[in-house]
Motif scaffolding. Structure first.
Motif, PDB file in Angstrom:
ATOM      1  N   ALA A 196      20.497 -50.690 -66.506  1.00 58.43           N
ATOM      2  CA  ALA A 196      20.484 -50.614 -65.021  1.00 58.43           C
ATOM      3  C   ALA A 196      21.389 -51.547 -64.164  1.00 58.43           C
ATOM      4  O   ALA A 196      21.240 -52.855 -64.612  1.00 58.43           O
ATOM      5  N   HIS A 197      22.457 -51.507 -63.268  1.00 63.19           N
ATOM      6  CA  HIS A 197      23.056 -52.267 -62.675  1.00 63.19           C
ATOM      7  C   HIS A 197      23.181 -51.707 -61.257  1.00 63.19           C
ATOM      8  O   HIS A 197      23.768 -50.958 -60.828  1.00 63.19           O
ATOM      9  N   PRO A 198      22.502 -52.639 -60.327  1.00 65.66           N
ATOM     10  CA  PRO A 198      22.418 -52.411 -58.899  1.00 65.66           C
ATOM     11  C   PRO A 198      23.858 -52.466 -58.267  1.00 65.66           C
ATOM     12  O   PRO A 198      24.247 -53.458 -58.752  1.00 65.66           O
ATOM     13  N   SER A 199      24.141 -51.695 -57.346  1.00 62.28           N
ATOM     14  CA  SER A 199      25.480 -52.067 -56.618  1.00 62.28           C
ATOM     15  C   SER A 199      25.016 -52.351 -55.224  1.00 62.28           C
ATOM     16  O   SER A 199      23.887 -52.033 -54.718  1.00 62.28           O
TER      17      SER A 199
ATOM     18  N   VAL B 149      21.903 -47.650 -57.845  1.00 62.56           N
ATOM     19  CA  VAL B 149      21.665 -47.962 -59.062  1.00 62.56           C
ATOM     20  C   VAL B 149      22.437 -47.464 -60.066  1.00 62.56           C
ATOM     21  O   VAL B 149      22.063 -46.303 -60.186  1.00 62.56           O
TER      22      VAL B 149
ATOM     23  N   LEU C 124      22.911 -46.399 -63.707  1.00 61.83           N
ATOM     24  CA  LEU C 124      22.319 -46.385 -64.948  1.00 61.83           C
ATOM     25  C   LEU C 124      23.217 -45.907 -66.133  1.00 61.83           C
ATOM     26  O   LEU C 124      23.728 -44.896 -66.340  1.00 61.83           O
TER      27      LEU C 124
ATOM     28  N   LEU D 109      13.221 -47.011 -62.397  1.00 60.05           N
ATOM     29  CA  LEU D 109      13.940 -47.302 -61.025  1.00 60.05           C
ATOM     30  C   LEU D 109      13.227 -46.626 -59.803  1.00 60.05           C
ATOM     31  O   LEU D 109      13.435 -47.338 -58.807  1.00 60.05           O
TER      32      LEU D 109
ATOM     33  N   SER E 228      14.884 -47.735 -54.540  1.00 60.94           N
ATOM     34  CA  SER E 228      15.215 -46.714 -55.276  1.00 60.94           C
ATOM     35  C   SER E 228      15.723 -45.702 -54.196  1.00 60.94           C
ATOM     36  O   SER E 228      16.270 -44.709 -54.845  1.00 60.94           O
TER      37      SER E 228
ATOM     38  N   ILE F 234      20.584 -42.833 -57.610  1.00 57.80           N
ATOM     39  CA  ILE F 234      20.661 -43.200 -59.063  1.00 57.80           C
ATOM     40  C   ILE F 234      22.243 -42.566 -59.598  1.00 57.80           C
ATOM     41  O   ILE F 234      22.237 -41.230 -59.496  1.00 57.80           O
TER      42      ILE F 234
END
Length: 123
Positions: free
Chosen positions: A12-15, A20, A22, A43, A49, A53
């Motif tokens: 997972a890589h949050p922007s 996020v 995935l 997530l 959240s 996603i």
């Protein structure tokens, strides 16, 4: 979050200020499909959240019917939780599979992860 199960790696890589991403790498099949569900649930119950996603499929090289079901289930869970879910950067073969199964009418697809992040960030 980093999870590897069988031949599927999920990270997972949050922007910043956005959804996020995935990232799925490897095979999404009957051995690994449940790990996608767990990752999405994690997530959806975590901070941020509501931003959505993006399922980055650029490194997914195999997806069987169980994998397709896992993607549909992830989409449905996100929508039920009030979050957006979209798919980005499927390979040409996966994109054709999604068209043949009619999933292109159900899921939102973007040609690149950046396009998907931009689309979800603008909402």
């Amino acid at each position: 979050m980093n999870e590897t199960e069988g031949t599927l790696a999920i990270s997972a890589h949050p922007s910043p200020g956005g959804p996020v991403v995935l990232r799925l790498a490897g095979e999404l099949d009957h051995h690994t499909g449940a790990s996608l569900g767990r990752a999405v649930e994690d997530l959806l119950h975590g901070p941020g959240s509501g931003a959505g996603i993006v399922a980055d499929l650029s490194r997914l090289y195999y997806c069987d019917s169980t994998g397709i079901t896992a993607i549909i289930t992830a989409h449905d869970r996100a929508r039920a939780a009030g979050s957006a879910f979209c798919v980005a950067a499927p390979s040409p073969a996966l994109a054709q599979l999604f068209r043949m199964t009619g999933l292109d009418q159900v899921l939102t697809f973007h040609p690149s992860v950046q396009d998907a992040v931009d689309a979800l960030s603008s909402h």
